[in-house]
Design a protein around this motif. Structure first.
Motif, PDB file in Angstrom:
ATOM      1  N   GLN B  67       0.821  -1.210   0.000  1.00  0.00           N
ATOM      2  CA  GLN B  67       0.000   0.000   0.000  1.00  0.00           C
ATOM      3  C   GLN B  67       0.855   1.260   0.000  1.00  0.00           C
ATOM      4  OE1 GLN B  67      -3.291  -0.160  -0.567  1.00  0.00           O
ATOM      5  NE2 GLN B  67      -2.941   2.023  -0.892  1.00  0.00           N
ATOM      6  N   GLY B  68       1.995   1.199   0.687  1.00  0.00           N
ATOM      7  CA  GLY B  68       2.886   2.352   0.724  1.00  0.00           C
ATOM      8  C   GLY B  68       3.420   2.698  -0.663  1.00  0.00           C
ATOM      9  N   ILE B  69       3.780   1.669  -1.429  1.00  0.00           N
ATOM     10  CA  ILE B  69       4.281   1.910  -2.791  1.00  0.00           C
ATOM     11  C   ILE B  69       3.169   2.487  -3.661  1.00  0.00           C
ATOM     12  CG2 ILE B  69       5.258   0.821  -4.851  1.00  0.00           C
ATOM     13  CD1 ILE B  69       6.475  -1.318  -3.014  1.00  0.00           C
ATOM     14  N   ILE B  70       1.994   1.874  -3.543  1.00  0.00           N
ATOM     15  CA  ILE B  70       0.865   2.337  -4.370  1.00  0.00           C
ATOM     16  C   ILE B  70       0.549   3.801  -4.075  1.00  0.00           C
ATOM     17  CG2 ILE B  70      -1.627   2.069  -4.741  1.00  0.00           C
ATOM     18  CD1 ILE B  70      -1.222  -0.968  -4.287  1.00  0.00           C
ATOM     19  N   THR B  71       0.589   4.168  -2.809  1.00  0.00           N
ATOM     20  CA  THR B  71       0.258   5.545  -2.436  1.00  0.00           C
ATOM     21  C   THR B  71       1.219   6.543  -3.072  1.00  0.00           C
ATOM     22  OG1 THR B  71      -0.658   4.774  -0.349  1.00  0.00           O
ATOM     23  CG2 THR B  71      -0.095   7.104  -0.478  1.00  0.00           C
ATOM     24  N   VAL B  72       2.517   6.244  -3.031  1.00  0.00           N
ATOM     25  CA  VAL B  72       3.489   7.166  -3.634  1.00  0.00           C
ATOM     26  C   VAL B  72       3.268   7.284  -5.143  1.00  0.00           C
ATOM     27  CG1 VAL B  72       5.930   7.630  -4.027  1.00  0.00           C
ATOM     28  CG2 VAL B  72       5.191   6.666  -1.851  1.00  0.00           C
ATOM     29  N   VAL B  90      -3.599   4.231  -9.579  1.00  0.00           N
ATOM     30  CA  VAL B  90      -5.009   3.832  -9.477  1.00  0.00           C
ATOM     31  C   VAL B  90      -5.188   2.407  -9.980  1.00  0.00           C
ATOM     32  CG1 VAL B  90      -7.345   4.288 -10.331  1.00  0.00           C
ATOM     33  CG2 VAL B  90      -5.879   6.197  -9.622  1.00  0.00           C
ATOM     34  N   LYS B  91      -4.555   2.099 -11.116  1.00  0.00           N
ATOM     35  CA  LYS B  91      -4.639   0.734 -11.644  1.00  0.00           C
ATOM     36  C   LYS B  91      -4.166  -0.265 -10.584  1.00  0.00           C
ATOM     37  CE  LYS B  91      -3.473  -0.485 -16.101  1.00  0.00           C
ATOM     38  NZ  LYS B  91      -2.589  -0.836 -17.229  1.00  0.00           N
ATOM     39  N   TRP B  92      -3.043   0.054  -9.951  1.00  0.00           N
ATOM     40  CA  TRP B  92      -2.492  -0.867  -8.947  1.00  0.00           C
ATOM     41  C   TRP B  92      -3.412  -0.995  -7.733  1.00  0.00           C
ATOM     42  CZ3 TRP B  92       3.496   0.388  -8.623  1.00  0.00           C
ATOM     43  CH2 TRP B  92       4.075   0.114  -9.870  1.00  0.00           C
ATOM     44  N   MET B 135       9.911  -3.398 -12.400  1.00  0.00           N
ATOM     45  CA  MET B 135       9.017  -4.560 -12.305  1.00  0.00           C
ATOM     46  C   MET B 135       9.010  -5.159 -10.895  1.00  0.00           C
ATOM     47  SD  MET B 135       9.385  -6.524 -15.980  1.00  0.00           S
ATOM     48  CE  MET B 135       8.109  -7.740 -15.590  1.00  0.00           C
ATOM     49  N   ILE B 136      10.159  -5.152 -10.245  1.00  0.00           N
ATOM     50  CA  ILE B 136      10.185  -5.669  -8.868  1.00  0.00           C
ATOM     51  C   ILE B 136       9.283  -4.808  -7.976  1.00  0.00           C
ATOM     52  CG2 ILE B 136      11.636  -6.148  -6.848  1.00  0.00           C
ATOM     53  CD1 ILE B 136      13.996  -6.493  -8.882  1.00  0.00           C
ATOM     54  N   LEU B 137       9.363  -3.490  -8.163  1.00  0.00           N
ATOM     55  CA  LEU B 137       8.512  -2.583  -7.377  1.00  0.00           C
ATOM     56  C   LEU B 137       7.038  -2.805  -7.696  1.00  0.00           C
ATOM     57  CD1 LEU B 137      10.702   0.615  -7.821  1.00  0.00           C
ATOM     58  CD2 LEU B 137      10.460  -0.723  -5.711  1.00  0.00           C
ATOM     59  N   GLY B 138       6.748  -2.967  -8.980  1.00  0.00           N
ATOM     60  CA  GLY B 138       5.363  -3.230  -9.385  1.00  0.00           C
ATOM     61  C   GLY B 138       4.861  -4.543  -8.816  1.00  0.00           C
ATOM     62  N   ALA B 139       5.737  -5.532  -8.799  1.00  0.00           N
ATOM     63  CA  ALA B 139       5.349  -6.843  -8.268  1.00  0.00           C
ATOM     64  C   ALA B 139       5.068  -6.763  -6.771  1.00  0.00           C
ATOM     65  CB  ALA B 139       6.456  -7.856  -8.540  1.00  0.00           C
ATOM     66  N   ARG B 140       5.929  -6.034  -6.075  1.00  0.00           N
ATOM     67  CA  ARG B 140       5.731  -5.861  -4.637  1.00  0.00           C
ATOM     68  C   ARG B 140       4.398  -5.145  -4.368  1.00  0.00           C
ATOM     69  NH1 ARG B 140       5.831  -7.537   0.383  1.00  0.00           N
ATOM     70  NH2 ARG B 140       6.392  -5.963   1.928  1.00  0.00           N
ATOM     71  N   ALA B 141       4.128  -4.100  -5.126  1.00  0.00           N
ATOM     72  CA  ALA B 141       2.904  -3.319  -4.915  1.00  0.00           C
ATOM     73  C   ALA B 141       1.657  -4.136  -5.202  1.00  0.00           C
ATOM     74  CB  ALA B 141       2.926  -2.069  -5.795  1.00  0.00           C
ATOM     75  N   ASN B 142       1.758  -5.045  -6.177  1.00  0.00           N
ATOM     76  CA  ASN B 142       0.576  -5.799  -6.601  1.00  0.00           C
ATOM     77  C   ASN B 142       0.595  -7.246  -6.118  1.00  0.00           C
ATOM     78  OD1 ASN B 142      -0.997  -3.948  -8.591  1.00  0.00           O
ATOM     79  ND2 ASN B 142       1.161  -3.653  -9.104  1.00  0.00           N
ATOM     80  N   ASN B 143       1.567  -7.561  -5.268  1.00  0.00           N
ATOM     81  CA  ASN B 143       1.708  -8.920  -4.725  1.00  0.00           C
ATOM     82  C   ASN B 143       1.798  -9.964  -5.837  1.00  0.00           C
ATOM     83  OD1 ASN B 143       2.038 -10.666  -2.546  1.00  0.00           O
ATOM     84  ND2 ASN B 143      -0.137 -11.218  -2.520  1.00  0.00           N
ATOM     85  N   ALA B 144       2.512  -9.622  -6.903  1.00  0.00           N
ATOM     86  CA  ALA B 144       2.680 -10.571  -8.011  1.00  0.00           C
ATOM     87  C   ALA B 144       3.824 -11.523  -7.680  1.00  0.00           C
ATOM     88  CB  ALA B 144       2.980  -9.820  -9.299  1.00  0.00           C
ATOM     89  N   ARG B 145       3.645 -12.796  -8.055  1.00  0.00           N
ATOM     90  CA  ARG B 145       4.699 -13.755  -7.760  1.00  0.00           C
ATOM     91  C   ARG B 145       5.599 -13.995  -8.968  1.00  0.00           C
ATOM     92  NH1 ARG B 145       3.994 -18.987  -9.654  1.00  0.00           N
ATOM     93  NH2 ARG B 145       1.939 -19.463 -10.515  1.00  0.00           N
ATOM     94  N   GLN B 146       5.070 -13.674 -10.150  1.00  0.00           N
ATOM     95  CA  GLN B 146       5.849 -13.932 -11.364  1.00  0.00           C
ATOM     96  C   GLN B 146       5.635 -12.772 -12.326  1.00  0.00           C
ATOM     97  OE1 GLN B 146       7.874 -16.664 -12.454  1.00  0.00           O
ATOM     98  NE2 GLN B 146       8.221 -15.411 -14.272  1.00  0.00           N
TER      99      GLN B 146
END
Lengths: 171, 466
Positions: B67-72, B90-92, B135-146
């Motif tokens: 949530q912290g990443i998404i907020t920024v 917003v998408k995230w 992509m690592i940041l995006g994955a962390r923000a969206n809880n993506a595993r791959q």
């Protein structure tokens, strides 16, 4: 009485095509990247095409067997994507970018020069089997327009005068 | 496609490049390109780490929850650079996560095929780790595993570079299990395509990734709810993801201030110019520079040519006039005059170029690239091409232009599953609006009914009944 074997099996010669062991291994490795085996289908077609230049009917069956897919599912994919060739192509494939940046910088003249030089138009292969000519979507080389791609390498800007030297490198 | 060696060393070989020198590209002002080398060689991991590489990942994994990443990212108002301009934050925030929700996928849309667009190629070919970091940041923000990088098949060089960079990152512990000791795991695979423009549409892209024909899917459900294999999936453009590391490292205010008071959109943009200009190319500039400033960078049109019209960001955007060059190239300013910023790579059309033939070329592209799923697109676009070919030959008939108006409307937003047909309609509609006279000149030069329809009085033919 009609033959019980589906005539398509004979027609497409599935029993005469076997995946090269290296290709089969590569496809199985690719499968590991995805949740379901079908996702390896496009890469499988590309792997076969790298070896044979195109994808014969038998390969469609073989890929289907390997990934657990029917002929129609694999061929539906193979015929959808423009870089998968379902008929033989020349030893080298020339993709001519015909999108708007290249249009504005003279691709039509370049294409005409290619047609005259090769004696074939889009979708055809030269009689000596050397080149196949095809159009392609914007190659993303618009600051080097007009652009074309030969066997996976992008060139541009290319003028009609450049063609002789450029094509010489491809036997 | 296999890479051959026949063209290596050939001076005609195309090399992606940025037009600005390293002295202009500074970390404070050019977050996307300051690390690029003047010699155009790849910035591999060692050099990337020396240039503050992966610092945003270290910080975010240690200090922020998703949530912290998404907020920024939301506060920074990073708008999607693939063409739609939708807020990445917003998408995230709409991606399903938490509770029993399975971890999903982050897909980088690297299917750069919008005619006139050549920006993502540069970022991937010369600076692959910035994308991986994003992509690592995006994955962390969206809880993506791959993660998957969906790369167009023709980008052979980018595939080579990205695969090697992913291996480097994995060996150094920036990908894989327990990234940087944080407990977070994520990995990336490169999926190369096999052609077709439609793969750039995010739901068609997901079908292509799954090994199917690239037809778009109905929305809703949106990919964030149910995407690849039914799991929450986020699709972001290459340039969008490359913006994220600097946002995380320097904050939303810093990002907003990059564009000064030019526009409400923050950050910089990898802008470009193509067409018959003196120096076509790419520049990283503050979001909201004007079209005139950008065209100046490209040295204006080639000698002897004058600007007639221009597309602000690919062929699925609307034609603008020279007077629109004074507008900021941001999402809202360009939308307000009936076009779209799109990918932000301008295509310049000179005065001596006929609009009918240009439109014919452009619609031939869209007609060919239609996936065939929706009727207005599958049947309407070839019809548009046929009419334009007739007009180009001076064999148009009365009612043809009104028919083009109608076809453009029938391909408009909301009538098809995806944006391909609306993308084909916008340049057509704007060309007909701004240059109608040129289309009218294509009518009636050849006498008689050239389409072989007997006993038809062309002038009386209703436009919608042919």
């Amino acid at each position: 009485m009609m033959a019980t074997t589906p005539h398509t099996t004979e027609l497409i010669g599935s029993d005469r095509f076997e995946l090269h062991p290296d290709d089969e291994a590569a496809i199985l490795r690719e499968k590991e990247h995805y949740e379901q085996p079908q996702a390896a289908c496009i890469e499988a077609l590309k792997i076969v095409q790298r070896r044979h230049g195109w994808v014969p009917d038998g390969a469609i069956m073989a890929i289907g067997r390997l990934l657990g897919l029917g002929f129609a599912a694999v061929d539906g994919v193979a015929t959808f994507y423009s870089l998968i060739f379902r008929q033989p192509v020349g030893r080298h494939v020339i993709l001519v970018c015909d999108s708007s940046s290249c249009f504005l910088t003279g691709y039509e003249t370049l294409k005409q020069a290619l047609v005259e030089k090769l004696g074939v138009d889009y979708g055809a292969t030269t009689a000596d089997g050397r080149f196949t000519l095809l159009p392609v979507c914007c190659l993303g080389a618009c600051d080097g327009a007009p652009a074309l791609m030969i066997d996976g390498e992008t060139f541009g800007p290319v003028t009609p005068e450049d063609l002789s030297d450029l094509l010489e490198g491809y036997e | 496609m296999s890479g051959s060696t026949s063209g290596q060393g050939n001076p005609l070989r195309y090399h992606s490049r940025i037009r600005q020198s390293g002295t202009e590209r500074q970390p404070e002002t050019h977050p996307l390109t300051w690390r690029l080398r003047d010699d155009g060689e790849v910035v591999w991991l060692g050099e990337y780490l020396d240039k503050d590489g992966y610092q945003s990942v270290r910080r975010a994994l240690a200090e922020s929850d998703p949530q912290g990443i998404i907020t920024v990212v939301k506060d920074a108002n990073v708008r999607g650079r693939g063409g739609a301009g939708f807020s990445a934050g917003v998408k995230w925030s709409l991606t399903l996560q938490g509770g029993d929700m399975p971890r999903g996928y982050l897909i980088c849309n690297a299917d750069e095929m919008e005619p006139g667009t050549f920006k993502d190629r540069l970022l991937m070919e010369q600076q692959p780790h910035l994308l991986i970091e994003g992509m690592i940041l995006g994955a962390r923000a969206n809880n993506a595993r791959q993660g998957y990088i969906f790369l167009r098949g023709e980008y052979v060089e980018a595939a080579r570079v990205l695969n090697r960079a992913i291996d480097e990152a994995r060996e150094a512990g920036w990908l894989g299990p327990d990234i940087d000791g944080s407990g977070f795991d994520f990995d990336i695979a490169v999926h190369t395509g096999a052609g077709r423009y439609i793969c750039g549409e995010e739901t068609a892209l997901i079908n292509a990734l799954e090994g199917k024909r690239a037809n778009p899917r109905a929305k809703p459900p949106f990919p964030g709810q149910s995407g690849a294999w039914g799991r929450p999936t986020v699709v972001n453009n290459v340039e969008t993801l490359c913006n994220i590391p600097a946002v995380i490292l320097h904050g939303a205010d810093w990002y907003q201030n990059l564009s000064g008071n030019r526009t409400g959109d923050g950050g910089t943009k990898l802008y470009g110019v193509s067409g018959p200009v003196a120096e076509p190319g790419l520049w990283e500039l503050p979001m909201g520079v004007t079209g005139a400033e950008l065209l100046d960078r490209a040295g204006g049109l080639r000698q002897g040519l004058r600007l007639k019209t221009w597309l602000p960001g690919g062929t699925s955007t609307g034609f603008l006039l020279p007077e629109h060059l004074e507008l900021p190239l941001d999402f809202d300013s360009i939308a307000n005059v009936g076009s779209r910023l799109g990918t932000g790579l301008m295509m310049a059309v000179p005065e001596d170029r006929g609009m009918v033939s240009l439109m014919r070329n452009l619609e031939e592209f869209f007609a060919r690239e239609s996936c065939g799923w929706c009727t207005p697109c599958r049947d309407g676009l070839p019809w548009v091409v046929k009419l334009l070919r007739d007009l180009e030959k001076g064999q148009g008939q009365a009612g043809d232009i009104e028919l083009l108006d109608k076809l453009a409307a029938d391909c408009g937003p909301g009538l098809t599953f995806c944006a391909l047909a609306p993308g084909a309609a916008m340049p057509l509609e704007t060309a007909l609006r701004h240059f109608r006279q040129e289309f009218e000149q294509g009518i009636g030069k050849v006498s008689g009914d050239t389409r072989g329809v007997p006993d038809r009085v062309a002038a009386d033919a209703p436009a919608n009944n042919r």
